[in-house]
Design an enzyme around this catalytic site. Structure first.
Site, PDB file in Angstrom:
ATOM      1  N   ARG A  54      -5.869   0.384  -5.520  1.00 52.50           N
ATOM      2  CA  ARG A  54      -7.268   0.566  -5.948  1.00 52.50           C
ATOM      3  C   ARG A  54      -7.873  -0.801  -6.268  1.00 52.50           C
ATOM      4  O   ARG A  54      -9.032  -1.071  -5.974  1.00 52.50           O
ATOM      5  CB  ARG A  54      -7.351   1.508  -7.162  1.00 52.50           C
ATOM      6  CG  ARG A  54      -8.757   1.588  -7.737  1.00 52.50           C
ATOM      7  CD  ARG A  54      -9.074   2.801  -8.610  1.00 52.50           C
ATOM      8  NE  ARG A  54      -7.971   3.291  -9.393  1.00 52.50           N
ATOM      9  CZ  ARG A  54      -7.481   2.711 -10.508  1.00 52.50           C
ATOM     10  NH1 ARG A  54      -8.022   1.601 -10.967  1.00 52.50           N
ATOM     11  NH2 ARG A  54      -6.462   3.236 -11.159  1.00 52.50           N
ATOM     12  N   TYR A 105     -33.151   7.107   2.425  1.00 51.17           N
ATOM     13  CA  TYR A 105     -32.165   8.145   2.745  1.00 51.17           C
ATOM     14  C   TYR A 105     -32.155   9.216   1.644  1.00 51.17           C
ATOM     15  O   TYR A 105     -32.156   8.881   0.451  1.00 51.17           O
ATOM     16  CB  TYR A 105     -30.779   7.501   2.900  1.00 51.17           C
ATOM     17  CG  TYR A 105     -29.679   8.525   3.021  1.00 51.17           C
ATOM     18  CD1 TYR A 105     -29.750   9.541   3.979  1.00 51.17           C
ATOM     19  CD2 TYR A 105     -28.584   8.510   2.166  1.00 51.17           C
ATOM     20  CE1 TYR A 105     -28.759  10.508   4.074  1.00 51.17           C
ATOM     21  CE2 TYR A 105     -27.585   9.461   2.265  1.00 51.17           C
ATOM     22  CZ  TYR A 105     -27.680  10.462   3.215  1.00 51.17           C
ATOM     23  OH  TYR A 105     -26.710  11.416   3.296  1.00 51.17           O
ATOM     24  N   ASP A 117     -30.734  -2.109   1.389  1.00 50.78           N
ATOM     25  CA  ASP A 117     -29.824  -1.290   2.185  1.00 50.78           C
ATOM     26  C   ASP A 117     -30.062  -1.683   3.642  1.00 50.78           C
ATOM     27  O   ASP A 117     -31.101  -1.375   4.220  1.00 50.78           O
ATOM     28  CB  ASP A 117     -30.122   0.192   1.939  1.00 50.78           C
ATOM     29  CG  ASP A 117     -29.137   1.114   2.653  1.00 50.78           C
ATOM     30  OD1 ASP A 117     -28.617   0.723   3.715  1.00 50.78           O
ATOM     31  OD2 ASP A 117     -28.910   2.234   2.161  1.00 50.78           O
ATOM     32  N   LYS A 120     -21.976   3.993   9.725  1.00 57.73           N
ATOM     33  CA  LYS A 120     -22.962   3.937  10.805  1.00 57.73           C
ATOM     34  C   LYS A 120     -22.588   2.849  11.815  1.00 57.73           C
ATOM     35  O   LYS A 120     -21.520   2.887  12.394  1.00 57.73           O
ATOM     36  CB  LYS A 120     -24.347   3.749  10.187  1.00 57.73           C
ATOM     37  CG  LYS A 120     -24.645   4.731   9.040  1.00 57.73           C
ATOM     38  CD  LYS A 120     -24.697   6.155   9.530  1.00 57.73           C
ATOM     39  CE  LYS A 120     -24.920   7.259   8.536  1.00 57.73           C
ATOM     40  NZ  LYS A 120     -24.454   7.184   7.192  1.00 57.73           N
TER      41      LYS A 120
HETATM   42  O1  P1T Z   1     -23.046   8.683   4.203  1.00 53.32           O
HETATM   43  P1  P1T Z   1     -22.631   7.449   3.437  1.00 53.32           P
HETATM   44  O2  P1T Z   1     -21.682   6.571   4.148  1.00 53.32           O
HETATM   45  O3  P1T Z   1     -22.225   7.751   2.039  1.00 53.32           O
HETATM   46  O4  P1T Z   1     -23.959   6.512   3.351  1.00 53.32           O
HETATM   47  C1  P1T Z   1     -25.131   6.914   2.697  1.00 53.32           C
HETATM   48  C2  P1T Z   1     -26.315   6.213   3.317  1.00 53.32           C
HETATM   49  C3  P1T Z   1     -26.805   5.075   2.701  1.00 53.32           C
HETATM   50  N1  P1T Z   1     -27.852   4.395   3.206  1.00 53.32           N
HETATM   51  C4  P1T Z   1     -28.466   4.803   4.329  1.00 53.32           C
HETATM   52  C5  P1T Z   1     -29.635   4.029   4.851  1.00 53.32           C
HETATM   53  C6  P1T Z   1     -28.012   5.932   5.026  1.00 53.32           C
HETATM   54  O5  P1T Z   1     -28.636   6.284   6.149  1.00 53.32           O
HETATM   55  C7  P1T Z   1     -26.909   6.665   4.497  1.00 53.32           C
HETATM   56  C8  P1T Z   1     -26.398   7.894   5.150  1.00 53.32           C
HETATM   57  N2  P1T Z   1     -27.284   8.441   6.056  1.00 53.32           N
HETATM   58  C9  P1T Z   1     -27.079   9.571   6.813  1.00 53.32           C
HETATM   59  C10 P1T Z   1     -25.971  10.317   6.738  1.00 53.32           C
HETATM   60  C11 P1T Z   1     -28.178   9.937   7.722  1.00 53.32           C
HETATM   61  O6  P1T Z   1     -27.978  10.736   8.643  1.00 53.32           O
HETATM   62  O7  P1T Z   1     -29.291   9.402   7.539  1.00 53.32           O
END
Ligand code: P1T
Length: 383
Positions: free
Chosen positions: A49, A101, A173, A198
């Protein structure tokens, strides 16, 4: 060697051949703990961790791509976002962009509000809204650019100047643009966060997140919280992101190329009301895009000249574009933000922002362009 360029760093930084075996790829250190010679005498690793060699390689590589001094990897984008919020205390106020988001909006409103944080959501495409939103207790500015799902583009230089002047922590972000197309830290921003689920991972086979910063004090606190809170990624997921990063530049160029074609095709289609893509001259912030970004990304949002039923027909008829949440993988995806990714945003607010029932978000993959256009053409004929 002179300063390494992006493509080279993605393949080499943090990824020197394994000292004991010569393995060219960073091993997956699938271990929870590390044997100590005597109490406190160890090789730099105590417990996974706190630190793990595969994760450390990923953190170094990501930091180099964002031109940051420090990197931290997480088990999801949301876990990364949560640790950034750990920099704040009850009573602090955050100025956030209004389009973001749905999960980020949800954690702000449904988790951190209960801990005494305050949030204002404002249209930061007009930088003067920053001063209007400023309060005595403001401590952070939170920005997505391009935003999810309306692809608004926000002037990061203006945000960072404002943040410095008023002693605010500036956070971007950078999930949609990736460091290949945009480097917020070079524009004076303090902290970058990513959903590495992503483009960074790029193959829709993991969930992950990251924080990058060059600020020692913020890093120290967030590193402490990474261990204290514990939302760390497993070594196999770190390996997958490292593998994805090696082709990030190639993939981003293809995503962008295909997205340009898709945006142009949709713009000329009579069943389409409006297309939002940072690479279109019709984008309201096109000038800023050219100044701030090295490219346009691979996401295209558009509105049909139809209602919810029409949008659903279109989505059902797509064959190559899969109807799914997420984005940034090699395969093309279609999303209905109102019902899917942004359903946590109250309907009245969605309407105000422009997330209508006929808004579709496409994550344009790297399949053959003609195949993608044919899929869209066919599905549109059913609207
Ligand atoms: O899904 P995760 O890895 O926890 O990330 C969250 C997140 C944070 N910031 C942005 C700009 C994002 O687009 C996302 C997650 N977004 C999607 C799952 C979506 O389909 O837009």
């Amino acid at each position: 060697m002179s300063q390494m360029k992006f493509e080279t760093k993605a393949i080499h930084i943090g990824q020197e051949p394994d000292k004991t075996t010569g393995a060219i790829i960073v091993p997956i250190y699938q271990t929870s703990t590390y044997v100590q010679e005597s109490p406190g005498k160890h090789k730099g690793y105590e417990y996974s961790r706190t630190a793990n060699p595969t994760r450390l390689a990923l953190e170094k590589c990501l930091a180099s791509l964002e031109e940051a001094r420090f990197g931290l990897a997480f088990s999801s984008g949301m876990a990364a976002i949560s640790v950034v919020m750990n920099l704040l205390k009850a009573g602090d106020h955050v100025i956030s962009c209004d389009d973001l988001y749905g999960g980020t909006y949800r954690i702000f409103e449904k988790v951190y509000k209960d801990y005494g944080l305050e949030f204002s959501y404002v249209d930061l495409t007009s930088p003067e809204n920053l001063s209007k939103a400023l309060r005595k207790n403001s401590k952070m500015v939170w920005v997505e650019t391009p935003t999810n799902p309306l692809l608004k583009v926000i002037d990061l230089k203006k945000v960072s100047e404002f943040a410095k002047k008023h002693n605010l922590i500036s956070v971007v972000d950078n999930t949609f643009a990736t460091p290949y197309f945009q480097k917020p830290l070079s524009l004076g921003i303090d902290i970058v966060v990513h959903s590495s689920t992503k483009y960074l991972g790029g193959h829709s086979d993991l969930v992950g997140g990251a924080i990058l910063t060059s600020n020692q004090a913020y890093y120290d606190r967030m590193k402490f919280c990474q261990n204290a809170v514990g939302g760390v990624p497993g070594p196999f997921d770190c390996f997958l992101v490292l593998r994805g990063l090696k082709t990030l530049s190639l993939r981003m160029r293809e995503h962008e190329d295909n997205a340009i074609q898709v945006a142009n095709f949709l713009s000329a289609h009579k069943k389409v009301k409006r297309v939002i893509f940072p690479g279109l001259k019709s984008h309201p912030d096109y000038k800023l895009v050219q100044k701030q970004m090295n490219g346009f990304g691979g996401i295209v949002s558009f509105e049909l000249r139809s209602n919810l039923a029409g949008a659903k027909r279109f989505l059902r008829k797509l064959k190559l574009f899969s109807l799914a949440e997420s984005l940034g993988g090699v395969e093309s995806l279609a999303d209905h933000p109102g019902i899917m990714t942004h359903s946590s945003i109250p309907p009245a607010l969605r309407r105000k922002l422009g997330i209508s029932d006929s808004l579709i978000r496409l994550s344009v993959g790297i399949e053959n362009k003609e195949d993608l256009l044919e899929d869209l053409r066919r599905a549109l004929s059913f609207v």
